[in-house]
Design an enzyme around this catalytic site. Structure first.
Site, PDB file in Angstrom:
ATOM      1  CG  ASP A 169      -2.794   0.694   0.859  1.00  0.00           C
ATOM      2  OD1 ASP A 169      -2.205   1.898   0.560  1.00  0.00           O
ATOM      3  OD2 ASP A 169      -3.326   0.130   0.729  1.00  0.00           O
ATOM      4  CG  HIS A 202      -5.688   3.671   1.022  1.00  0.00           C
ATOM      5  ND1 HIS A 202      -4.823   2.509   0.930  1.00  0.00           N
ATOM      6  CD2 HIS A 202      -6.901   3.763   0.871  1.00  0.00           C
ATOM      7  CE1 HIS A 202      -5.884   1.353   0.034  1.00  0.00           C
ATOM      8  NE2 HIS A 202      -7.264   2.543  -0.020  1.00  0.00           N
ATOM      9  CG  ASN A 238     -13.861   1.005  -3.833  1.00  0.00           C
ATOM     10  OD1 ASN A 238     -14.285   0.179  -2.876  1.00  0.00           O
ATOM     11  ND2 ASN A 238     -12.804   1.828  -3.415  1.00  0.00           N
ATOM     12  CB  SER A 261      -9.637  -0.119   0.363  1.00  0.00           C
ATOM     13  OG  SER A 261      -8.540   0.134  -1.030  1.00  0.00           O
TER      14      SER A 261
END
Lengths: 462, 88
Positions: free
Chosen positions: A207, A239, A334, A408
């Protein structure tokens, strides 16, 4: 599944009412109770029972002719009554020990843009109230009405089954909340009652890196590596820190509720996305190579590209990782906007057959508005679902924690749960995949949206 | 040779299962056919690099090559939204 309220009402009421009997009321007594309500003294007449019909399948036409239909296997009856009589029916019910509740019957409709067999989007009113006459003439029920009636009965039966037959459970629908103890996702997935901690299992999170100064992780060994040229592991986006917190945050953070699934797992923070949130294939392949070579049993990738095509290298990599004992778990994506009728599609790399794709559900275990649906590609299916709406987890200081939404956020839930199972059963690679999908709690939502359901933590047995 | 501009393709080369124990040999063969090898990912059996477009198609004929993936305009970019976005 009960829809989120903001989708608006999609069920309308009829001039009929659903009577829910207590668990221990025998079928004959249900008949009597219904006759009492209707004011019919003797047997026969207009009360029908489901067992009188072929295969116990009551058609809407038959139901329309009868003043009442008793579904004795369900402990439910549907009665016809003039809306004006509803208050007196309610009054009679309140003193009848055989009956739990009487509610207006609803006509159920498939939501716009949905295909048959998918989520019917059923919504019950908070309180039974005066009925609104349905538009169709009951003497000539339309095909739409017939379908609605059938869906209504099926939905009621399903929810009675889920609620273990208790009508009170039926009324009180599931909705998880953050508590002082833990984030809602940990409640929903059974983490708080699981004896497993993830000890001895390595979770790699590929990430934006990790906030190495975060006080909730002080003293915790972190294996970190940046694959972004010119950037360090330190997360200046947020994130990555959030995802790592969900997967492996501590059992007792310095302040606030618990948010981590596998508090004793070893954290491998692979920075493959820059502080501005983007990365290339090469970054990601490099991170994967590092994690597989390092023997990480679980590799979490809350990243994706909105491409509806097979990318051979990710499929090959996923297969080789599984063979090496590393399970790759990726966010479904998403790219849906379900309230606007768009269900999206699972993107790269989650659409590889050998990479597990995770969709997101909300606090009522309904599919999140943004959560992508399975694509038509081989491997393009959603495999599992996990909490992905308003997920509390760690955030780079000075923020410390934050609640955000996305597939996520669902993905590291599954990564943490995978570590719990890997610790508990010793499963690796394909065996770990199988255990996760087998142990998932089935949901009412379509498997195209949630795979085999909500991922769960292992519980103490025997 | 004319100084025409030859575009370069970013490629991810998947090495076939039966050549996984000879990644260095495969990488060397690729270099000899004009590939600039950036990285050899041993645990994955993937080699990434760049190659002139005119020489790319021939690579699939090499022994031990399962796939040559190319992204127009450069490698696939993976992104996450900015930190304050509502959906991540």
């Amino acid at each position: 599944m009960i829809d989120a309220p903001d989708r608006g009402p999609i069920a309308t009421r009829t001039d009929r009412y659903v009577v829910v009997f207590r668990d221990d009321v025998p079928a004959l007594e249900m008949d009597r109770a219904v006759r009492d309500l209707l004011g019919q003294p003797g047997p026969g007449g207009a009360v029908a029972r489901a067992e009188d019909f072929a295969d116990r399948a009551v058609t809407a036409e038959e139901a329309d002719r009868a003043a009442a239909v008793v579904f004795d296997e369900l402990g439910v009856a549907v009665i016809a009554a003039d809306p004006d009589r509803y208050p007196s029916v309610q009054a009679a019910v309140s003193t009848d020990p055989r009956i739990v509740v009487v509610e207006p019957e609803l006509i159920y409709t498939v939501l716009p843009g949905q295909l048959p067999g998918q989520d019917t989007g059923v919504q019950l009113p908070a309180q039974p109230g005066p009925a609104v006459p349905r538009p169709a003439d009951p003497a000539t029920p339309s095909a739409e009405y017939l379908r609605g009636y059938r869906d209504g009965v099926q939905d009621l039966a399903r929810r009675l089954g889920q609620a273990g037959g208790s009508a009170m459970d039926l009324i009180a629908q599931v909705s998880y909340q953050d508590t002082d103890q833990a984030a809602w996702g940990l409640h929903a997935t059974g983490v708080l009652t699981s004896p497993a901690t993830g000890a001895g299992i390595r979770i790699a999170v590929l990430d934006t890196g990790f906030d190495l100064t975060h006080p909730d992780f002080s003293g915790r060994p972190i294996t970190g590596r940046s694959f972004v040229p010119g950037e360090e592991v330190q997360d200046r986006h947020g994130h990555g820190t959030h995802c790592i917190g969900t997967a492996a945050g501590p059992a007792a953070p310095g302040q606030g509720p618990r948010y981590g699934v596998a508090p004793e797992a070893q954290i491998w923070a692979g920075k493959v996305l820059s502080d501005s949130g983007s990365g290339t294939d090469t970054n990601i392949l490099a991170g994967l190579n590092w994690a597989v070579a390092g023997g990480c049993e679980v590799i979490s990738m809350s990243l994706g590209a909105d491409l509806d095509q097979v990318v051979q290298r990710y499929e090959t990599v996923g297969r080789r990782a599984l063979a090496a004992g590393s399970l790759l778990i990726a966010a479904a994506g998403n790219n849906a906007a379900r309230r606007r009728g768009s269900v999206g599609f699972v993107g790269v790399p989650a659409n590889s057959p050998s990479i597990m794709a995770v969709g997101a559900v909300d606090q009522t275990l309904a599919v999140a508005d943004f959560s992508a649906r399975s694509s038509a590609l081989p491997g393009g299916q959603v495999d599992l679902a996990a909490p992905g709406v308003d997920v509390l987890s760690s955030w780079p200081m000075p923020g410390r924690t934050r609640s955000i939404s996305g597939t996520s956020m669902a993905t590291p839930h599954v990564a943490g749960l995978a570590a719990l199972w890997a610790q508990t059963r010793g499963d690796r690679g394909q065996a770990l995949w199988t255990t996760l999908v087998q142990s998932a709690s089935r949901l009412d939502a379509s498997s195209a949206d949630v795979g085999t359901g909500l991922a769960l933590a292992p519980q103490r047995t025997g | 040779m004319a100084a025409a501009h030859i575009s370069t393709a970013h490629v991810s080369i998947t090495v076939a299962d039966d050549h996984l124990d000879d990644l260095d040999g495969v990488a060397q063969a690729l270099r000899e056919r004009g590939v600039h090898v950036d990285e050899v990912f041993g645990a994955l059996g993937i080699i990434v690099g760049s190659v002139p477009e005119t020489r790319r198609a021939a690579l699939t004929q090499l022994p031990g090559i399962a796939a040559v993936d190319v992204q127009p305009g450069g490698p696939t970019r993976f992104t996450v939204p900015p930190p304050d976005a509502p959906v991540q």
